[in-house]
Scaffold this motif. Structure first.
Motif, PDB file in Angstrom:
ATOM      1  N   THR A  85       0.822  -1.220   0.000  1.00 49.17           N
ATOM      2  CA  THR A  85       0.000   0.000   0.000  1.00 49.17           C
ATOM      3  C   THR A  85       0.855   1.269   0.000  1.00 49.17           C
ATOM      4  OG1 THR A  85      -0.158  -0.146   2.398  1.00 49.17           O
ATOM      5  CG2 THR A  85      -1.969  -1.104   1.127  1.00 49.17           C
ATOM      6  N   ASP A  86       2.157   1.129   0.169  1.00 45.04           N
ATOM      7  CA  ASP A  86       3.019   2.321   0.152  1.00 45.04           C
ATOM      8  C   ASP A  86       3.286   2.802  -1.275  1.00 45.04           C
ATOM      9  OD1 ASP A  86       3.270   2.519   2.899  1.00 45.04           O
ATOM     10  OD2 ASP A  86       5.016   1.194   2.954  1.00 45.04           O
ATOM     11  N   TYR A  87       3.504   1.850  -2.180  1.00 43.62           N
ATOM     12  CA  TYR A  87       3.853   2.241  -3.553  1.00 43.62           C
ATOM     13  C   TYR A  87       2.826   3.214  -4.144  1.00 43.62           C
ATOM     14  CZ  TYR A  87       7.124  -1.803  -3.554  1.00 43.62           C
ATOM     15  OH  TYR A  87       8.115  -2.713  -3.277  1.00 43.62           O
ATOM     16  N   PRO A  88       1.523   2.842  -4.190  1.00 47.61           N
ATOM     17  CA  PRO A  88       0.571   3.776  -4.819  1.00 47.61           C
ATOM     18  C   PRO A  88       0.385   5.063  -4.019  1.00 47.61           C
ATOM     19  CG  PRO A  88      -0.579   1.844  -3.948  1.00 47.61           C
ATOM     20  CD  PRO A  88       0.872   1.554  -3.861  1.00 47.61           C
ATOM     21  N   LEU A  89       0.598   4.960  -2.706  1.00 46.85           N
ATOM     22  CA  LEU A  89       0.429   6.141  -1.867  1.00 46.85           C
ATOM     23  C   LEU A  89       1.385   7.251  -2.293  1.00 46.85           C
ATOM     24  CD1 LEU A  89      -1.296   6.821   0.600  1.00 46.85           C
ATOM     25  CD2 LEU A  89       0.568   6.082   2.045  1.00 46.85           C
ATOM     26  N   HIS A  90       2.604   6.850  -2.657  1.00 49.42           N
ATOM     27  CA  HIS A  90       3.614   7.836  -3.042  1.00 49.42           C
ATOM     28  C   HIS A  90       3.189   8.659  -4.248  1.00 49.42           C
ATOM     29  CE1 HIS A  90       6.810   5.129  -0.959  1.00 49.42           C
ATOM     30  NE2 HIS A  90       6.268   5.984  -0.126  1.00 49.42           N
ATOM     31  N   GLU A  91       2.383   8.077  -5.106  1.00 49.64           N
ATOM     32  CA  GLU A  91       1.971   8.778  -6.334  1.00 49.64           C
ATOM     33  C   GLU A  91       0.935   9.865  -6.035  1.00 49.64           C
ATOM     34  OE1 GLU A  91       3.779   8.041  -8.706  1.00 49.64           O
ATOM     35  OE2 GLU A  91       4.519   6.060  -8.120  1.00 49.64           O
ATOM     36  N   LEU A  92       0.387   9.865  -4.845  1.00 41.87           N
ATOM     37  CA  LEU A  92      -0.726  10.774  -4.536  1.00 41.87           C
ATOM     38  C   LEU A  92      -0.339  11.907  -3.591  1.00 41.87           C
ATOM     39  CD1 LEU A  92      -3.394   7.985  -3.965  1.00 41.87           C
ATOM     40  CD2 LEU A  92      -3.096   9.356  -6.031  1.00 41.87           C
ATOM     41  N   ASP A  93       0.946  11.956  -3.243  1.00 43.01           N
ATOM     42  CA  ASP A  93       1.448  13.022  -2.350  1.00 43.01           C
ATOM     43  C   ASP A  93       0.758  13.040  -0.985  1.00 43.01           C
ATOM     44  OD1 ASP A  93       2.924  13.698  -4.555  1.00 43.01           O
ATOM     45  OD2 ASP A  93       1.705  15.443  -5.088  1.00 43.01           O
ATOM     46  N   ALA A  94       0.293  11.884  -0.522  1.00 42.06           N
ATOM     47  CA  ALA A  94      -0.402  11.849   0.773  1.00 42.06           C
ATOM     48  C   ALA A  94       0.603  11.992   1.914  1.00 42.06           C
ATOM     49  CB  ALA A  94      -1.179  10.543   0.908  1.00 42.06           C
ATOM     50  N   PRO A  95       0.231  12.674   2.984  1.00 42.48           N
ATOM     51  CA  PRO A  95       1.137  12.825   4.121  1.00 42.48           C
ATOM     52  C   PRO A  95       1.338  11.494   4.849  1.00 42.48           C
ATOM     53  CG  PRO A  95      -1.007  13.818   4.593  1.00 42.48           C
ATOM     54  CD  PRO A  95      -1.054  13.360   3.180  1.00 42.48           C
ATOM     55  N   THR A  96       2.413  11.420   5.609  1.00 35.20           N
ATOM     56  CA  THR A  96       2.805  10.140   6.213  1.00 35.20           C
ATOM     57  C   THR A  96       1.835   9.655   7.292  1.00 35.20           C
ATOM     58  OG1 THR A  96       4.214  11.362   7.727  1.00 35.20           O
ATOM     59  CG2 THR A  96       5.273  10.403   5.784  1.00 35.20           C
ATOM     60  N   GLY A  97       1.015  10.543   7.830  1.00 35.59           N
ATOM     61  CA  GLY A  97       0.061  10.124   8.855  1.00 35.59           C
ATOM     62  C   GLY A  97      -1.107   9.327   8.302  1.00 35.59           C
ATOM     63  N   PHE A  98      -1.122   9.153   6.991  1.00 33.21           N
ATOM     64  CA  PHE A  98      -2.230   8.427   6.362  1.00 33.21           C
ATOM     65  C   PHE A  98      -1.743   7.180   5.642  1.00 33.21           C
ATOM     66  CE2 PHE A  98      -3.964  12.495   7.251  1.00 33.21           C
ATOM     67  CZ  PHE A  98      -5.311  12.271   7.473  1.00 33.21           C
ATOM     68  N   LYS A  99      -2.547   6.140   5.736  1.00 33.79           N
ATOM     69  CA  LYS A  99      -2.229   4.865   5.101  1.00 33.79           C
ATOM     70  C   LYS A  99      -3.283   4.564   4.040  1.00 33.79           C
ATOM     71  CE  LYS A  99      -1.725  -0.026   6.233  1.00 33.79           C
ATOM     72  NZ  LYS A  99      -2.674  -0.418   5.180  1.00 33.79           N
TER      73      LYS A  99
END
Lengths: 201, 201
Positions: free
Chosen positions: A144-158
Motif C-alpha cells: 500500500t506504500d507504492y501507490p500512496l507515493h503517487e498521490l502526495d499523501a502525508p505520512t500520517g495516512f495509510k
C-alpha cells in the motif's frame, strides 16, 4: 429509489472489467457523502478520499500496485494461491486504468478504531454506488506504500483500498454465499436459528 | 422502501438508550442476510453472528464488557479521555441489557482481510437496520475476550463488535461531520474538488 438494501446487496458484485461509458462525478460524490455519515471511533472520521480521473495518475497508480502484486504472486502459497488461480487473478490490474475513476481510500493512522471505521464507510460506498447503477471493487493492493507515493499523501495516512468506479463489463460468475444457518446462532455459539428463517429468503 | 441511502445514512445515529418496545427477529435476520452478501477477502465470509435475546446471557455479556471497560476508564488519557467525558460515557453499558437483542459479531481470525471484511458487513447491517426502523450502535468492547467466553465461541474466532438492536430512546445530539471539501481530493492529496460540489448537498 424503490430498491431495498437486500436488492442492492444481491445485485452488487465485485467488478474487475469496466466499459468506457461515462460516469458522473456527482454520483461518486454522492457515495462519498453517504460514506461521510458513517459512524467512526470517537467520531474522528478517519477516512480521506482521493478521486483519480487523470489518466497519467491512474497509470502511475496501476504501475505502483502491480509492482507490489508481482511480489505477492511470486511468493504466495497454499489455499490463497489456489483461490487466486481459481479466480483467474494475476498481478495485472488493468481495471486501475480502464475504470473511468478510482477512489483511493486513505486512513488516518492515529485515529481510534481507524481501520474499523474506514471499512464501515467503504461498506456504505459499495451500496451507494450500486444504488447509482455503478460498479466497483474493494481492491486492497499488496503493497500500500507504492501507490500512496503517487498521490502526495502525508505520512500520517495509510492507503486502505482503491475502488475503481465504472459500468460493469465483467461477465465472470457471481460468487456464492453460506446459508445463514451456518453463520448465525441464537444466544450461544452453535445454537441454530429456526430452520425456516435460516434460508434467509 | 422509498428512502435513498443518503436518507438512511442521514437518519441513522449511534443509539445508547433503547425502549422496551418489541423488535421482530425477522428484521434482524434481514439485516444479517444483507450483511452476508457483502464482499470479503477471498470470499471467506469471515463473519459469524450470535443473536442474544436471552436475558441471562445479556447480563453475562454486559458484566463481561463492563469488567473490560472499568480497566480502560481507569487508564485512559489525553484526547480520547476528553472525548469520552464530553460524550457522557462511562464504563457502564446498560444498553447491553436494555436493548431487546444484541448481535455479537465474530471474526474468523485466519481469514484474509478478515477485519476489513467484517466491518464492511457491519456497515451493511447499520444501514439495513435503519431501513427497518431499528437503531443500533457499533460497540467495540475494550476487552473482547471477556464477553466471548460467555458465548462458547471457538478460539479461532475473535469478537469484533456488539450491536444492541432496538427502538431508540436516545435524545443526545447527533454528532457533526466534516465537509467533503476537507476529506475528498482530486487526483492528488490537497487538490480540492469544485466548491459547489464540496458542500455535498
Amino acid at each position: 429509489m424503490g430498491k431495498t438494501l437486500l436488492d442492492l446487496s444481491k445485485e452488487r458484485r465485485s467488478v474487475r472489467r469496466y466499459t468506457d461509458e461515462n460516469v458522473f462525478l456527482d454520483d461518486i460524490l454522492y457515495a462519498l457523502k453517504v460514506a461521510s455519515l458513517a459512524p467512526s471511533g470517537a467520531n474522528e472520521q478517519p477516512w480521506r478520499f482521493v478521486i483519480v480521473e487523470d489518466d497519467n495518475t491512474k497509470k502511475l497508480v496501476r504501475e505502483a500496485c502491480e509492482r507490489g502484486e508481482r511480489h505477492l504472486y511470486d511468493n504466495v502459497k497454499g489455499e490463497f494461491k489456489k483461490w487466486l488461480l481459481s479466480q483467474g487473478l494475476s498481478h495485472e490490474k488493468p481495471f486501475l486504468e480502464e475504470a473511468p475513476y478510482l477512489v483511493v481510500v486513505l486512513m488516518k493512522r492515529s485515529a481510534k478504531y481507524a481501520r474499523e471505521s474506514v471499512w464501515v464507510a467503504i461498506g456504505y460506498i459499495l451500496l451507494a454506488l450500486e444504488e447509482k447503477g455503478l460498479s466497483t471493487l474493494a481492491y486492497t493492493p499488496s503493497n500500500t506504500d507504492y501507490p500512496l507515493h503517487e498521490l502526495d499523501a502525508p505520512t500520517g495516512f495509510k492507503l486502505e483500498a482503491i475502488l475503481p468506479v465504472g459500468h460493469s463489463d465483467d461477465e465472470s460468475p457471481r460468487t456464492s454465499r453460506r446459508e445463514l444457518s451456518e453463520t448465525v446462532f441464537m444466544n450461544k455459539w452453535g445454537n441454530l436459528i429456526p430452520c425456516a428463517r435460516a434460508t434467509g429468503s
